[in-house]
Scaffold this motif. Structure first.
Motif, mmCIF file in Angstrom:
data_model
loop_
_atom_site.group_PDB
_atom_site.id
_atom_site.type_symbol
_atom_site.label_atom_id
_atom_site.label_comp_id
_atom_site.label_asym_id
_atom_site.label_seq_id
_atom_site.Cartn_x
_atom_site.Cartn_y
_atom_site.Cartn_z
ATOM 1 N N GLU A 262 0.826 -1.219 0.000
ATOM 2 C CA GLU A 262 0.000 0.000 0.000
ATOM 3 C C GLU A 262 0.854 1.260 0.000
ATOM 4 O OE1 GLU A 262 -2.404 -0.528 3.462
ATOM 5 O OE2 GLU A 262 -3.448 -2.254 2.589
ATOM 6 N N ARG A 263 2.040 1.160 0.559
ATOM 7 C CA ARG A 263 2.924 2.338 0.638
ATOM 8 C C ARG A 263 4.044 2.300 -0.388
ATOM 9 N NH1 ARG A 263 0.285 1.017 4.697
ATOM 10 N NH2 ARG A 263 -0.526 2.525 6.203
ATOM 11 N N ASN A 264 3.961 1.333 -1.287
ATOM 12 C CA ASN A 264 4.965 1.195 -2.355
ATOM 13 C C ASN A 264 6.385 1.173 -1.785
ATOM 14 O OD1 ASN A 264 5.477 0.829 -5.084
ATOM 15 N ND2 ASN A 264 5.971 2.993 -5.384
ATOM 16 N N LEU A 265 6.559 0.408 -0.717
ATOM 17 C CA LEU A 265 7.821 0.378 0.015
ATOM 18 C C LEU A 265 8.689 -0.794 -0.470
ATOM 19 C CD1 LEU A 265 8.716 2.222 2.386
ATOM 20 C CD2 LEU A 265 7.860 0.474 3.938
ATOM 21 N N PRO A 266 9.940 -0.538 -0.869
ATOM 22 C CA PRO A 266 10.834 -1.644 -1.220
ATOM 23 C C PRO A 266 11.201 -2.443 0.040
ATOM 24 C CG PRO A 266 11.646 0.465 -2.069
ATOM 25 C CD PRO A 266 10.582 0.773 -1.056
#
Lengths: 132, 331
Positions: B301-305
Protein backbone atom coordinates in the motif's frame (compact mmCIF):
# COMPACT_ATOMS: atom_id res chain seq x y z
CA UNK A 1 57.77 12.61 -50.51
CA UNK A 2 56.77 14.80 -53.47
CA UNK A 3 53.58 15.84 -51.63
CA UNK A 4 52.17 12.32 -51.84
CA UNK A 5 50.64 10.76 -48.75
CA UNK A 6 51.67 7.13 -48.52
CA UNK A 7 48.94 4.59 -47.78
CA UNK A 8 48.33 3.75 -44.11
CA UNK A 9 50.18 0.67 -42.79
CA UNK A 10 52.08 0.38 -45.99
CA UNK A 11 55.21 -1.11 -44.52
CA UNK A 12 55.93 -4.30 -42.60
CA UNK A 13 57.28 -2.30 -39.62
CA UNK A 14 54.02 -0.37 -39.36
CA UNK A 15 52.06 -3.58 -39.14
CA UNK A 16 54.39 -5.03 -36.50
CA UNK A 17 54.08 -1.87 -34.38
CA UNK A 18 50.30 -1.92 -34.74
CA UNK A 19 49.96 -5.62 -33.82
CA UNK A 20 52.33 -5.10 -30.89
CA UNK A 21 50.25 -2.22 -29.56
CA UNK A 22 47.05 -4.23 -29.93
CA UNK A 23 48.54 -7.16 -28.04
CA UNK A 24 49.74 -4.90 -25.22
CA UNK A 25 46.28 -3.32 -25.04
CA UNK A 26 44.59 -6.72 -24.97
CA UNK A 27 46.80 -8.01 -22.16
CA UNK A 28 46.29 -4.81 -20.14
CA UNK A 29 42.53 -4.96 -20.61
CA UNK A 30 42.34 -8.63 -19.66
CA UNK A 31 44.51 -8.01 -16.61
CA UNK A 32 42.34 -5.14 -15.48
CA UNK A 33 39.13 -7.12 -15.79
CA UNK A 34 39.95 -10.70 -15.04
CA UNK A 35 43.14 -10.95 -13.04
CA UNK A 36 41.55 -9.90 -9.73
CA UNK A 37 42.06 -12.49 -6.99
CA UNK A 38 39.05 -14.83 -6.88
CA UNK A 39 37.59 -16.78 -3.99
CA UNK A 40 37.98 -16.29 -0.30
CA UNK A 41 41.56 -16.78 0.83
CA UNK A 42 41.11 -16.52 4.58
CA UNK A 43 42.66 -13.08 4.55
CA UNK A 44 41.25 -10.74 7.12
CA UNK A 45 41.89 -7.64 9.14
CA UNK A 46 41.41 -7.74 12.89
CA UNK A 47 40.82 -4.40 14.53
CA UNK A 48 41.05 -4.09 18.28
CA UNK A 49 39.63 -0.88 19.67
CA UNK A 50 41.81 -0.71 22.73
CA UNK A 51 43.93 2.34 23.51
CA UNK A 52 45.90 2.68 21.32
CA UNK A 53 43.87 0.83 18.69
CA UNK A 54 45.50 -2.15 17.01
CA UNK A 55 45.17 -3.47 13.51
CA UNK A 56 46.31 -6.94 12.51
CA UNK A 57 46.32 -7.86 8.85
CA UNK A 58 46.40 -11.55 7.89
CA UNK A 59 46.96 -12.47 4.30
CA UNK A 60 45.66 -16.01 4.67
CA UNK A 61 44.29 -18.60 7.10
CA UNK A 62 46.38 -19.21 10.18
CA UNK A 63 47.10 -22.77 11.33
CA UNK A 64 46.56 -21.86 14.97
CA UNK A 65 43.73 -19.86 16.52
CA UNK A 66 44.62 -16.26 17.24
CA UNK A 67 44.14 -14.94 20.74
CA UNK A 68 43.82 -11.19 21.10
CA UNK A 69 43.08 -9.12 24.16
CA UNK A 70 40.30 -6.60 23.84
CA UNK A 71 38.60 -4.27 26.28
CA UNK A 72 37.10 -6.98 28.47
CA UNK A 73 39.74 -9.66 28.01
CA UNK A 74 40.79 -12.38 25.62
CA UNK A 75 39.03 -13.39 22.44
CA UNK A 76 39.91 -16.27 20.15
CA UNK A 77 39.66 -16.01 16.38
CA UNK A 78 39.71 -19.22 14.43
CA UNK A 79 40.04 -20.17 10.76
CA UNK A 80 38.14 -23.17 9.42
CA UNK A 81 39.47 -25.68 6.95
CA UNK A 82 37.61 -23.83 4.18
CA UNK A 83 39.29 -20.57 5.16
CA UNK A 84 36.24 -19.07 6.85
CA UNK A 85 36.65 -17.21 10.10
CA UNK A 86 34.80 -17.07 13.39
CA UNK A 87 35.19 -15.67 16.87
CA UNK A 88 35.37 -18.91 18.79
CA UNK A 89 35.29 -17.34 22.22
CA UNK A 90 35.25 -13.95 23.85
CA UNK A 91 35.10 -12.64 27.37
CA UNK A 92 32.13 -10.43 26.50
CA UNK A 93 28.90 -10.94 28.48
CA UNK A 94 26.44 -11.38 25.59
CA UNK A 95 28.40 -13.70 23.21
CA UNK A 96 26.71 -12.09 20.21
CA UNK A 97 30.00 -12.24 18.32
CA UNK A 98 30.36 -15.98 18.99
CA UNK A 99 26.75 -16.56 17.93
CA UNK A 100 27.44 -14.85 14.59
CA UNK A 101 29.27 -18.04 13.61
CA UNK A 102 31.46 -18.55 10.56
CA UNK A 103 31.86 -15.91 7.87
CA UNK A 104 33.65 -15.32 4.62
CA UNK A 105 32.09 -11.96 3.83
CA UNK A 106 30.36 -10.17 6.71
CA UNK A 107 32.40 -8.62 9.47
CA UNK A 108 32.33 -10.16 12.93
CA UNK A 109 31.93 -7.63 15.67
CA UNK A 110 32.33 -7.87 19.43
CA UNK A 111 31.17 -4.53 20.77
CA UNK A 112 31.89 -5.05 24.48
CA UNK A 113 35.36 -6.38 23.76
CA UNK A 114 36.02 -3.80 21.02
CA UNK A 115 37.02 -6.29 18.34
CA UNK A 116 36.17 -6.36 14.64
CA UNK A 117 37.20 -9.15 12.26
CA UNK A 118 36.86 -8.06 8.64
CA UNK A 119 37.29 -10.75 5.99
CA UNK A 120 39.26 -9.39 3.06
CA UNK A 121 37.10 -11.43 0.73
CA UNK A 122 37.05 -10.88 -2.97
CA UNK A 123 34.54 -13.27 -4.43
CA UNK A 124 33.83 -11.16 -7.45
CA UNK A 125 31.01 -9.44 -5.64
CA UNK A 126 32.63 -6.49 -3.94
CA UNK A 127 30.29 -4.58 -1.70
CA UNK A 128 30.48 -1.19 -0.06
CA UNK A 129 28.65 -2.29 3.07
CA UNK A 130 26.46 -5.02 4.52
CA UNK A 131 23.03 -4.38 5.98
CA UNK A 132 22.15 -6.81 8.75
CA UNK B 1 55.85 5.00 -42.80
CA UNK B 2 56.35 8.75 -42.51
CA UNK B 3 52.57 9.27 -42.33
CA UNK B 4 52.21 6.57 -39.63
CA UNK B 5 54.97 7.97 -37.43
CA UNK B 6 54.00 11.61 -37.79
CA UNK B 7 50.21 11.33 -37.61
CA UNK B 8 48.95 7.95 -36.37
CA UNK B 9 51.55 7.21 -33.70
CA UNK B 10 50.92 10.47 -31.76
CA UNK B 11 47.18 9.74 -31.83
CA UNK B 12 47.73 6.23 -30.48
CA UNK B 13 50.08 7.57 -27.82
CA UNK B 14 47.47 10.12 -26.80
CA UNK B 15 44.89 7.35 -26.67
CA UNK B 16 47.11 5.33 -24.31
CA UNK B 17 47.60 8.37 -22.06
CA UNK B 18 43.83 8.95 -21.93
CA UNK B 19 43.24 5.25 -21.14
CA UNK B 20 45.86 5.40 -18.39
CA UNK B 21 44.13 8.43 -16.89
CA UNK B 22 40.74 6.71 -17.14
CA UNK B 23 41.95 3.54 -15.43
CA UNK B 24 44.21 5.25 -12.91
CA UNK B 25 43.86 4.10 -9.31
CA UNK B 26 41.61 6.63 -7.62
CA UNK B 27 42.69 8.23 -4.38
CA UNK B 28 41.41 5.98 -1.58
CA UNK B 29 38.56 7.19 0.59
CA UNK B 30 38.95 8.19 4.21
CA UNK B 31 37.43 5.24 6.04
CA UNK B 32 37.09 5.08 9.78
CA UNK B 33 35.18 2.91 12.26
CA UNK B 34 34.40 3.79 15.82
CA UNK B 35 32.53 1.96 18.52
CA UNK B 36 29.70 4.28 19.52
CA UNK B 37 26.02 4.04 20.41
CA UNK B 38 26.62 0.45 21.59
CA UNK B 39 27.68 -0.62 18.12
CA UNK B 40 30.25 -0.01 15.38
CA UNK B 41 29.82 2.99 13.11
CA UNK B 42 31.79 3.30 9.89
CA UNK B 43 32.08 6.38 7.71
CA UNK B 44 33.67 6.24 4.28
CA UNK B 45 34.16 9.62 2.62
CA UNK B 46 35.78 9.97 -0.78
CA UNK B 47 38.28 12.80 -1.30
CA UNK B 48 36.91 16.25 -1.90
CA UNK B 49 35.65 17.44 1.46
CA UNK B 50 37.25 19.21 4.39
CA UNK B 51 39.92 17.16 6.15
CA UNK B 52 38.15 16.99 9.51
CA UNK B 53 34.69 16.31 8.06
CA UNK B 54 34.63 12.67 9.14
CA UNK B 55 35.61 13.54 12.70
CA UNK B 56 32.84 16.10 12.83
CA UNK B 57 30.38 13.54 11.51
CA UNK B 58 31.41 11.15 14.30
CA UNK B 59 30.88 14.01 16.76
CA UNK B 60 27.24 14.05 15.64
CA UNK B 61 26.84 10.42 16.71
CA UNK B 62 28.43 11.27 20.03
CA UNK B 63 26.00 14.17 20.48
CA UNK B 64 22.97 12.02 19.68
CA UNK B 65 24.21 9.32 22.05
CA UNK B 66 24.60 11.86 24.83
CA UNK B 67 20.96 12.88 24.30
CA UNK B 68 19.23 9.61 23.49
CA UNK B 69 21.18 6.73 25.01
CA UNK B 70 19.02 4.39 27.08
CA UNK B 71 22.05 3.17 29.01
CA UNK B 72 24.42 6.08 29.53
CA UNK B 73 23.94 7.98 32.78
CA UNK B 74 22.90 11.60 32.52
CA UNK B 75 21.31 11.56 29.06
CA UNK B 76 18.04 13.35 28.44
CA UNK B 77 16.35 10.01 27.81
CA UNK B 78 17.59 8.52 31.08
CA UNK B 79 16.35 11.66 32.80
CA UNK B 80 12.90 11.19 31.25
CA UNK B 81 12.79 7.50 32.21
CA UNK B 82 13.96 8.16 35.77
CA UNK B 83 12.01 11.30 36.65
CA UNK B 84 9.03 10.92 34.33
CA UNK B 85 9.32 14.44 33.02
CA UNK B 86 11.27 16.57 30.60
CA UNK B 87 11.08 20.31 29.92
CA UNK B 88 9.31 21.49 26.78
CA UNK B 89 12.60 22.73 25.36
CA UNK B 90 14.88 19.71 25.26
CA UNK B 91 17.44 18.38 22.82
CA UNK B 92 15.33 15.20 22.80
CA UNK B 93 12.19 16.97 21.54
CA UNK B 94 12.84 16.42 17.80
CA UNK B 95 13.49 12.70 18.34
CA UNK B 96 10.38 12.26 20.49
CA UNK B 97 8.32 14.02 17.82
CA UNK B 98 9.74 11.76 15.10
CA UNK B 99 9.00 8.72 17.27
CA UNK B 100 5.41 9.92 17.71
CA UNK B 101 5.07 10.38 13.94
CA UNK B 102 6.26 6.84 13.18
CA UNK B 103 4.15 5.36 15.98
CA UNK B 104 1.11 6.87 14.26
CA UNK B 105 2.25 6.01 10.73
CA UNK B 106 2.85 2.37 11.64
CA UNK B 107 -0.45 1.87 13.50
CA UNK B 108 1.50 1.41 16.74
CA UNK B 109 3.84 -1.29 15.45
CA UNK B 110 6.79 1.05 15.98
CA UNK B 111 6.52 1.72 19.69
CA UNK B 112 9.46 3.00 21.78
CA UNK B 113 7.41 2.34 24.94
CA UNK B 114 7.93 -1.44 24.50
CA UNK B 115 11.03 -0.91 26.60
CA UNK B 116 9.11 -1.95 29.70
CA UNK B 117 8.24 -5.25 27.99
CA UNK B 118 11.86 -5.74 26.94
CA UNK B 119 12.91 -5.08 30.51
CA UNK B 120 10.41 -7.67 31.75
CA UNK B 121 11.93 -10.23 29.38
CA UNK B 122 15.42 -9.40 30.64
CA UNK B 123 16.82 -7.83 27.48
CA UNK B 124 18.50 -5.05 29.41
CA UNK B 125 20.06 -7.32 32.03
CA UNK B 126 21.08 -10.23 29.76
CA UNK B 127 19.14 -12.46 32.14
CA UNK B 128 16.35 -13.77 29.93
CA UNK B 129 13.04 -14.73 31.53
CA UNK B 130 9.47 -15.25 30.36
CA UNK B 131 7.02 -12.99 32.19
CA UNK B 132 3.60 -14.41 33.03
CA UNK B 133 0.43 -13.46 31.19
CA UNK B 134 -0.78 -11.26 34.07
CA UNK B 135 2.48 -9.31 34.03
CA UNK B 136 2.31 -8.85 30.24
CA UNK B 137 -1.36 -7.79 30.40
CA UNK B 138 -0.55 -5.24 33.08
CA UNK B 139 2.37 -3.81 31.10
CA UNK B 140 0.33 -3.61 27.90
CA UNK B 141 -2.61 -1.99 29.67
CA UNK B 142 -0.81 0.50 31.86
CA UNK B 143 2.70 1.08 30.56
CA UNK B 144 2.75 0.59 26.77
CA UNK B 145 1.38 2.68 23.93
CA UNK B 146 3.59 5.63 23.06
CA UNK B 147 0.63 8.00 22.50
CA UNK B 148 -0.89 7.09 25.88
CA UNK B 149 2.12 6.93 28.20
CA UNK B 150 3.95 10.03 26.96
CA UNK B 151 1.97 13.25 27.28
CA UNK B 152 3.12 16.57 25.89
CA UNK B 153 1.97 19.95 27.19
CA UNK B 154 3.26 23.50 27.26
CA UNK B 155 5.20 22.59 30.40
CA UNK B 156 6.97 19.68 28.72
CA UNK B 157 6.77 15.88 28.50
CA UNK B 158 5.31 13.60 31.16
CA UNK B 159 5.90 9.86 31.15
CA UNK B 160 3.50 7.54 32.94
CA UNK B 161 4.89 6.00 36.09
CA UNK B 162 6.50 2.62 35.43
CA UNK B 163 6.78 3.24 31.69
CA UNK B 164 10.08 3.37 29.81
CA UNK B 165 11.06 4.86 26.46
CA UNK B 166 13.85 3.41 24.33
CA UNK B 167 14.65 5.39 21.18
CA UNK B 168 17.13 2.82 19.86
CA UNK B 169 14.79 2.14 16.94
CA UNK B 170 15.32 5.59 15.42
CA UNK B 171 18.31 7.20 17.13
CA UNK B 172 20.71 5.59 14.66
CA UNK B 173 18.79 6.78 11.62
CA UNK B 174 18.43 10.23 13.16
CA UNK B 175 22.18 10.43 13.79
CA UNK B 176 22.94 9.24 10.25
CA UNK B 177 20.79 12.05 8.83
CA UNK B 178 22.55 14.67 10.91
CA UNK B 179 26.01 13.25 10.15
CA UNK B 180 25.23 13.17 6.42
CA UNK B 181 24.30 16.84 6.59
CA UNK B 182 27.66 17.62 8.20
CA UNK B 183 29.56 15.73 5.49
CA UNK B 184 27.51 17.36 2.72
CA UNK B 185 28.08 20.84 4.10
CA UNK B 186 31.81 20.07 4.46
CA UNK B 187 31.98 19.49 0.73
CA UNK B 188 32.08 15.68 0.65
CA UNK B 189 30.72 14.71 -2.73
CA UNK B 190 30.44 10.97 -2.09
CA UNK B 191 30.18 9.15 1.20
CA UNK B 192 28.67 6.19 2.98
CA UNK B 193 27.60 5.95 6.61
CA UNK B 194 27.10 2.51 8.14
CA UNK B 195 25.59 2.37 11.60
CA UNK B 196 25.62 -1.35 12.39
CA UNK B 197 23.96 -2.18 9.09
CA UNK B 198 21.74 0.89 8.87
CA UNK B 199 23.21 2.46 5.77
CA UNK B 200 23.06 5.75 3.93
CA UNK B 201 25.08 6.59 0.83
CA UNK B 202 25.10 9.44 -1.64
CA UNK B 203 27.20 10.93 -4.42
CA UNK B 204 29.25 9.41 -7.21
CA UNK B 205 32.25 7.30 -6.33
CA UNK B 206 35.47 8.28 -8.14
CA UNK B 207 35.50 4.99 -10.07
CA UNK B 208 31.95 5.80 -11.21
CA UNK B 209 30.64 2.40 -10.10
CA UNK B 210 27.30 2.07 -8.36
CA UNK B 211 27.12 1.71 -4.62
CA UNK B 212 26.73 -1.98 -3.85
CA UNK B 213 25.23 -3.18 -0.59
CA UNK B 214 24.81 -6.80 0.48
CA UNK B 215 21.88 -7.94 2.59
CA UNK B 216 23.18 -10.39 5.14
CA UNK B 217 21.64 -13.85 5.17
CA UNK B 218 21.54 -14.70 8.89
CA UNK B 219 21.33 -18.42 8.12
CA UNK B 220 24.85 -18.72 6.71
CA UNK B 221 26.34 -15.20 7.08
CA UNK B 222 26.36 -14.99 3.29
CA UNK B 223 24.34 -12.63 1.14
CA UNK B 224 20.57 -12.83 0.84
CA UNK B 225 20.48 -10.19 -1.91
CA UNK B 226 22.29 -7.13 -3.21
CA UNK B 227 21.27 -3.51 -3.71
CA UNK B 228 22.99 -1.44 -6.38
CA UNK B 229 22.29 2.23 -6.85
CA UNK B 230 23.87 5.46 -8.00
CA UNK B 231 21.15 7.46 -6.29
CA UNK B 232 21.14 8.19 -2.56
CA UNK B 233 19.42 5.48 -0.53
CA UNK B 234 18.76 4.58 3.08
CA UNK B 235 18.76 0.88 3.90
CA UNK B 236 17.94 -0.72 7.22
CA UNK B 237 17.51 -4.30 8.37
CA UNK B 238 15.80 -5.57 11.49
CA UNK B 239 16.56 -9.10 12.60
CA UNK B 240 16.18 -11.47 15.47
CA UNK B 241 19.71 -12.85 15.29
CA UNK B 242 21.88 -10.22 16.94
CA UNK B 243 19.86 -9.20 19.98
CA UNK B 244 17.97 -11.98 21.67
CA UNK B 245 17.55 -13.90 24.91
CA UNK B 246 17.53 -17.66 25.32
CA UNK B 247 15.19 -19.29 27.81
CA UNK B 248 15.09 -23.08 28.16
CA UNK B 249 16.90 -23.41 24.86
CA UNK B 250 14.39 -21.25 22.98
CA UNK B 251 15.56 -18.00 21.39
CA UNK B 252 13.44 -14.85 21.66
CA UNK B 253 14.13 -11.72 19.62
CA UNK B 254 13.90 -8.21 21.05
CA UNK B 255 11.10 -6.79 18.87
CA UNK B 256 7.65 -7.08 20.42
CA UNK B 257 4.19 -7.60 18.99
CA UNK B 258 2.20 -4.61 20.26
CA UNK B 259 -1.01 -6.64 20.45
CA UNK B 260 0.26 -9.69 22.34
CA UNK B 261 3.22 -8.15 24.16
CA UNK B 262 5.34 -11.12 23.14
CA UNK B 263 8.53 -11.24 21.05
CA UNK B 264 7.69 -11.69 17.38
CA UNK B 265 8.94 -14.74 15.54
CA UNK B 266 7.57 -14.21 12.05
CA UNK B 267 10.86 -13.30 10.38
CA UNK B 268 14.60 -13.78 10.56
CA UNK B 269 15.14 -10.42 8.91
CA UNK B 270 13.29 -7.57 7.22
CA UNK B 271 15.15 -5.09 5.02
CA UNK B 272 13.58 -1.77 4.07
CA UNK B 273 14.82 0.81 1.57
CA UNK B 274 13.74 4.42 1.99
CA UNK B 275 14.72 7.91 0.97
CA UNK B 276 15.61 8.92 4.54
CA UNK B 277 17.65 7.03 7.18
CA UNK B 278 15.10 7.62 9.94
CA UNK B 279 12.31 6.21 7.77
CA UNK B 280 14.30 3.06 6.92
CA UNK B 281 15.29 2.60 10.56
CA UNK B 282 11.82 3.04 12.06
CA UNK B 283 9.91 1.20 9.34
CA UNK B 284 12.16 -1.87 9.36
CA UNK B 285 11.42 -2.22 13.09
CA UNK B 286 7.69 -1.56 12.59
CA UNK B 287 7.28 -4.00 9.70
CA UNK B 288 9.26 -6.66 11.58
CA UNK B 289 6.64 -6.48 14.35
CA UNK B 290 3.73 -7.01 11.94
CA UNK B 291 2.35 -10.46 11.15
CA UNK B 292 3.09 -11.40 7.50
CA UNK B 293 -0.48 -10.93 6.25
CA UNK B 294 -0.48 -7.36 7.56
CA UNK B 295 3.15 -6.59 6.72
CA UNK B 296 3.03 -7.72 3.07
CA UNK B 297 -0.04 -5.62 2.28
CA UNK B 298 1.21 -2.70 4.40
CA UNK B 299 4.41 -2.33 2.35
CA UNK B 300 2.46 -2.77 -0.91
CA UNK B 301 0.00 0.00 0.00
CA UNK B 302 2.92 2.34 0.64
CA UNK B 303 4.96 1.20 -2.36
CA UNK B 304 7.82 0.38 0.02
CA UNK B 305 10.83 -1.64 -1.22
CA UNK B 306 11.05 -4.51 1.28
CA UNK B 307 12.73 -7.90 1.50
CA UNK B 308 11.46 -10.43 4.04
CA UNK B 309 13.18 -13.60 5.18
CA UNK B 310 10.54 -15.41 7.21
CA UNK B 311 11.43 -17.61 10.13
CA UNK B 312 10.49 -20.65 8.03
CA UNK B 313 13.02 -19.64 5.38
CA UNK B 314 10.59 -18.22 2.81
CA UNK B 315 11.75 -15.10 0.97
CA UNK B 316 9.22 -12.43 0.08
CA UNK B 317 9.99 -9.39 -2.04
CA UNK B 318 7.58 -6.47 -2.28
CA UNK B 319 6.60 -5.17 -5.73
CA UNK B 320 8.60 -1.97 -5.21
CA UNK B 321 11.53 -4.05 -3.99
CA UNK B 322 11.94 -5.74 -7.38
CA UNK B 323 13.65 -2.69 -8.86
CA UNK B 324 16.10 -2.36 -5.95
CA UNK B 325 17.04 -5.87 -4.80
CA UNK B 326 19.05 -8.08 -7.15
CA UNK B 327 20.52 -11.58 -6.98
CA UNK B 328 17.86 -12.45 -4.41
CA UNK B 329 18.25 -15.99 -3.13
CA UNK B 330 15.37 -18.21 -4.11
CA UNK B 331 15.21 -19.95 -0.75
Amino acid sequence: MNGEVPPLFSGKTDWLIMIGLLLVSLVAWAGHNYMQPAGFSGACTVRIFTEPPQKLVFTGPQPQPLTVVGKTGAATIEWGTDGRIRIASSTCPCKTCVNMGWTDSSSLVCVPNGIIVEPAADTGSKVDAVTR
Amino acid sequence: MYYFRSRVLPVIALLFILLAIYFRTPEPPHEESRIMMDTVITIRAFPGGETNAVSRAFAVFEAVESEASFYRAGTELVRLNQTGSLPAVSSLTPLLQIAADYFKLSDGYFDPSFACLQKAYGFYSNAGRLPGQDEIDNLLKNHCGFDRVLARSEQGFTLASGSLIDLGGIAGGYAIEKAARVLREAGCKAFLIDDAGDIWFEGQKPDKTAWRIAVRDPRDNGSLAFIESRSPLAISTSGDYERFITVDGVRYGHIMNPRSGRPVDYYSSVTIIASEPVAADALSTAVFAMPPDIAFSWVEERNLPALFLTSTGTIHLSTAGRQFFSQVKTQ
